[in-house]
Design a protein around this motif. Structure first.
Motif, PDB file in Angstrom:
ATOM      1  N   HIS A 172       0.835  -1.210   0.000  1.00  0.00           N
ATOM      2  CA  HIS A 172       0.000   0.000   0.000  1.00  0.00           C
ATOM      3  C   HIS A 172       0.865   1.255   0.000  1.00  0.00           C
ATOM      4  CE1 HIS A 172      -3.501   2.486   0.665  1.00  0.00           C
ATOM      5  NE2 HIS A 172      -2.982   2.961   1.772  1.00  0.00           N
ATOM      6  N   PHE A 173       1.910   1.256   0.801  1.00  0.00           N
ATOM      7  CA  PHE A 173       2.832   2.389   0.882  1.00  0.00           C
ATOM      8  C   PHE A 173       3.516   2.606  -0.470  1.00  0.00           C
ATOM      9  CE2 PHE A 173       7.117   4.043   1.983  1.00  0.00           C
ATOM     10  CZ  PHE A 173       6.727   5.256   2.524  1.00  0.00           C
ATOM     11  N   ILE A 174       4.012   1.544  -1.077  1.00  0.00           N
ATOM     12  CA  ILE A 174       4.703   1.641  -2.366  1.00  0.00           C
ATOM     13  C   ILE A 174       3.762   2.132  -3.461  1.00  0.00           C
ATOM     14  CG2 ILE A 174       5.773   0.248  -4.207  1.00  0.00           C
ATOM     15  CD1 ILE A 174       6.968  -1.463  -1.876  1.00  0.00           C
ATOM     16  N   THR A 175       2.555   1.580  -3.511  1.00  0.00           N
ATOM     17  CA  THR A 175       1.618   2.001  -4.562  1.00  0.00           C
ATOM     18  C   THR A 175       1.144   3.438  -4.354  1.00  0.00           C
ATOM     19  OG1 THR A 175      -0.235   0.946  -3.403  1.00  0.00           O
ATOM     20  CG2 THR A 175       0.832  -0.323  -5.167  1.00  0.00           C
ATOM     21  N   THR A 176       1.000   3.869  -3.120  1.00  0.00           N
ATOM     22  CA  THR A 176       0.624   5.259  -2.848  1.00  0.00           C
ATOM     23  C   THR A 176       1.714   6.205  -3.343  1.00  0.00           C
ATOM     24  OG1 THR A 176      -0.710   4.629  -0.937  1.00  0.00           O
ATOM     25  CG2 THR A 176       0.031   6.927  -1.030  1.00  0.00           C
ATOM     26  N   ILE A 177       2.952   5.886  -3.042  1.00  0.00           N
ATOM     27  CA  ILE A 177       4.071   6.719  -3.504  1.00  0.00           C
ATOM     28  C   ILE A 177       4.121   6.744  -5.029  1.00  0.00           C
ATOM     29  CG2 ILE A 177       6.598   6.838  -3.645  1.00  0.00           C
ATOM     30  CD1 ILE A 177       6.649   5.913  -0.715  1.00  0.00           C
ATOM     31  N   GLU A 178       3.948   5.592  -5.649  1.00  0.00           N
ATOM     32  CA  GLU A 178       3.988   5.512  -7.118  1.00  0.00           C
ATOM     33  C   GLU A 178       2.846   6.315  -7.740  1.00  0.00           C
ATOM     34  OE1 GLU A 178       5.252   4.743 -10.909  1.00  0.00           O
ATOM     35  OE2 GLU A 178       6.324   4.564  -9.017  1.00  0.00           O
ATOM     36  N   ASN A 179       1.657   6.217  -7.186  1.00  0.00           N
ATOM     37  CA  ASN A 179       0.518   6.995  -7.696  1.00  0.00           C
ATOM     38  C   ASN A 179       0.761   8.499  -7.547  1.00  0.00           C
ATOM     39  OD1 ASN A 179      -0.852   4.678  -8.427  1.00  0.00           O
ATOM     40  ND2 ASN A 179      -2.031   4.595  -6.537  1.00  0.00           N
ATOM     41  N   ASN A 180       1.326   8.900  -6.419  1.00  0.00           N
ATOM     42  CA  ASN A 180       1.646  10.315  -6.208  1.00  0.00           C
ATOM     43  C   ASN A 180       2.717  10.787  -7.189  1.00  0.00           C
ATOM     44  OD1 ASN A 180      -0.208  10.527  -4.144  1.00  0.00           O
ATOM     45  ND2 ASN A 180       1.305  10.217  -2.529  1.00  0.00           N
ATOM     46  N   ARG A 181       3.704   9.935  -7.445  1.00  0.00           N
ATOM     47  CA  ARG A 181       4.766  10.267  -8.390  1.00  0.00           C
ATOM     48  C   ARG A 181       4.187  10.479  -9.790  1.00  0.00           C
ATOM     49  NH1 ARG A 181       7.602   8.311 -12.265  1.00  0.00           N
ATOM     50  NH2 ARG A 181       6.640   6.260 -12.206  1.00  0.00           N
ATOM     51  N   ARG A 182       3.297   9.572 -10.201  1.00  0.00           N
ATOM     52  CA  ARG A 182       2.664   9.707 -11.520  1.00  0.00           C
ATOM     53  C   ARG A 182       1.819  10.980 -11.599  1.00  0.00           C
ATOM     54  NH1 ARG A 182       1.891   3.606 -12.034  1.00  0.00           N
ATOM     55  NH2 ARG A 182       0.240   3.949 -10.543  1.00  0.00           N
ATOM     56  N   GLY A 183       1.109  11.296 -10.518  1.00  0.00           N
ATOM     57  CA  GLY A 183       0.301  12.520 -10.488  1.00  0.00           C
ATOM     58  C   GLY A 183       1.158  13.756 -10.613  1.00  0.00           C
ATOM     59  N   LEU A 184       2.273  13.790  -9.905  1.00  0.00           N
ATOM     60  CA  LEU A 184       3.186  14.935 -10.003  1.00  0.00           C
ATOM     61  C   LEU A 184       3.785  15.038 -11.399  1.00  0.00           C
ATOM     62  CD1 LEU A 184       5.015  14.729  -6.569  1.00  0.00           C
ATOM     63  CD2 LEU A 184       3.461  16.529  -7.353  1.00  0.00           C
ATOM     64  N   LYS A 185       4.078  13.898 -11.982  1.00  0.00           N
ATOM     65  CA  LYS A 185       4.654  13.893 -13.328  1.00  0.00           C
ATOM     66  C   LYS A 185       3.665  14.496 -14.333  1.00  0.00           C
ATOM     67  CE  LYS A 185       7.400  10.773 -16.145  1.00  0.00           C
ATOM     68  NZ  LYS A 185       7.867   9.401 -16.294  1.00  0.00           N
ATOM     69  N   ARG A 186       2.376  14.183 -14.189  1.00  0.00           N
ATOM     70  CA  ARG A 186       1.352  14.753 -15.063  1.00  0.00           C
ATOM     71  C   ARG A 186       1.246  16.263 -14.883  1.00  0.00           C
ATOM     72  NH1 ARG A 186      -3.522  11.198 -13.714  1.00  0.00           N
ATOM     73  NH2 ARG A 186      -2.007  10.062 -12.540  1.00  0.00           N
ATOM     74  N   ILE A 187       1.355  16.718 -13.650  1.00  0.00           N
ATOM     75  CA  ILE A 187       1.256  18.136 -13.364  1.00  0.00           C
ATOM     76  C   ILE A 187       2.437  18.888 -13.980  1.00  0.00           C
ATOM     77  CG2 ILE A 187       1.406  19.876 -11.531  1.00  0.00           C
ATOM     78  CD1 ILE A 187      -0.195  17.873  -9.774  1.00  0.00           C
ATOM     79  N   ILE A 188       3.613  18.313 -13.858  1.00  0.00           N
ATOM     80  CA  ILE A 188       4.833  18.952 -14.395  1.00  0.00           C
ATOM     81  C   ILE A 188       4.786  18.920 -15.895  1.00  0.00           C
ATOM     82  CG2 ILE A 188       7.318  18.728 -14.608  1.00  0.00           C
ATOM     83  CD1 ILE A 188       7.315  17.720 -11.713  1.00  0.00           C
TER      84      ILE A 188
END
Length: 188
Positions: A172-188
């Motif tokens: 859960h921790f790993i997937t949360t971090i990965e989802n947040n990373r993908r979200g930030l990547k979309r924003i950038i």
């Protein structure tokens, strides 16, 4: 003290030492924004050539939950079956994996397949063995990217739950971090 303070706190000794912090609306939003995900069960693959191990594992864990989500079990009775299921289900959270199946190192070959060929670093792998001499824990944990190693004989209900919840927490921790990373990547 001004008049307003006197109305709120007529006597300074009545002031609370530790006031409750106001509720954070942002904390409630993620749970409300993901109701479908919260209801989806954790997907767990049991890989073992013994049907009894599958039955006992699912029986032990029936009705259990973590973070309000139950468990969904997929079953493979060989390394070959497991490869097919793993390739078709990249969202598996945990693999409960026997070491000795078709060969003495079928489980270890499957670990290599998961991590190197599929490139799946997210799924948590718990090796379970009935023959610890075939794959000594100290060697296996160092040489292979696994997350836990248990002897089948030591897995009581409590130990099985602790092992599984620990693996799910990491997943859960790993997937949360990965989802947040993908979200930030979309924003950038």
């Amino acid at each position: 003290m001004n008049d307003r303070d006197e109305l709120l706190f007529p006597d300074e000794d009545d002031r609370p030492l530790f006031a409750d912090e106001p509720a954070q609306p942002a904390a409630a939003e993620p749970a409300a924004a993901e109701p479908a995900e919260a209801a989806a069960p954790w997907r767990i693959l049991i890989v073992d050539d013994e049907a009894d191990v599958h039955s006992v594992t699912t029986f032990m864990l029936r009705g259990q939950q973590y973070l309000g989500r139950g468990f969904e079990f997929l079953h493979a009775y060989s390394g070959r079956e497991a490869r097919t299921l793993l390739a078709a289900n990249p969202d598996l959270a945990v693999v409960l994996l026997d070491v000795v199946m078709e060969t003495e190192d079928s489980g270890l070959q499957l670990v290599h397949y998961i991590r190197e060929e599929l490139g799946n670093r997210t799924v948590r792998i718990v090796l379970r063995t009935g023959q610890p001499g075939k794959a000594p824990a100290a060697r296996v944990i160092v040489e292979y990217d696994i997350n836990d190693y248990k002897e089948k004989t030591e897995l009581t209900l409590e130990k099985m739950l602790v092992t599984l919840i620990s693996a799910l927490r990491s997943y859960h921790f790993i997937t949360t971090i990965e989802n947040n990373r993908r979200g930030l990547k979309r924003i950038i």
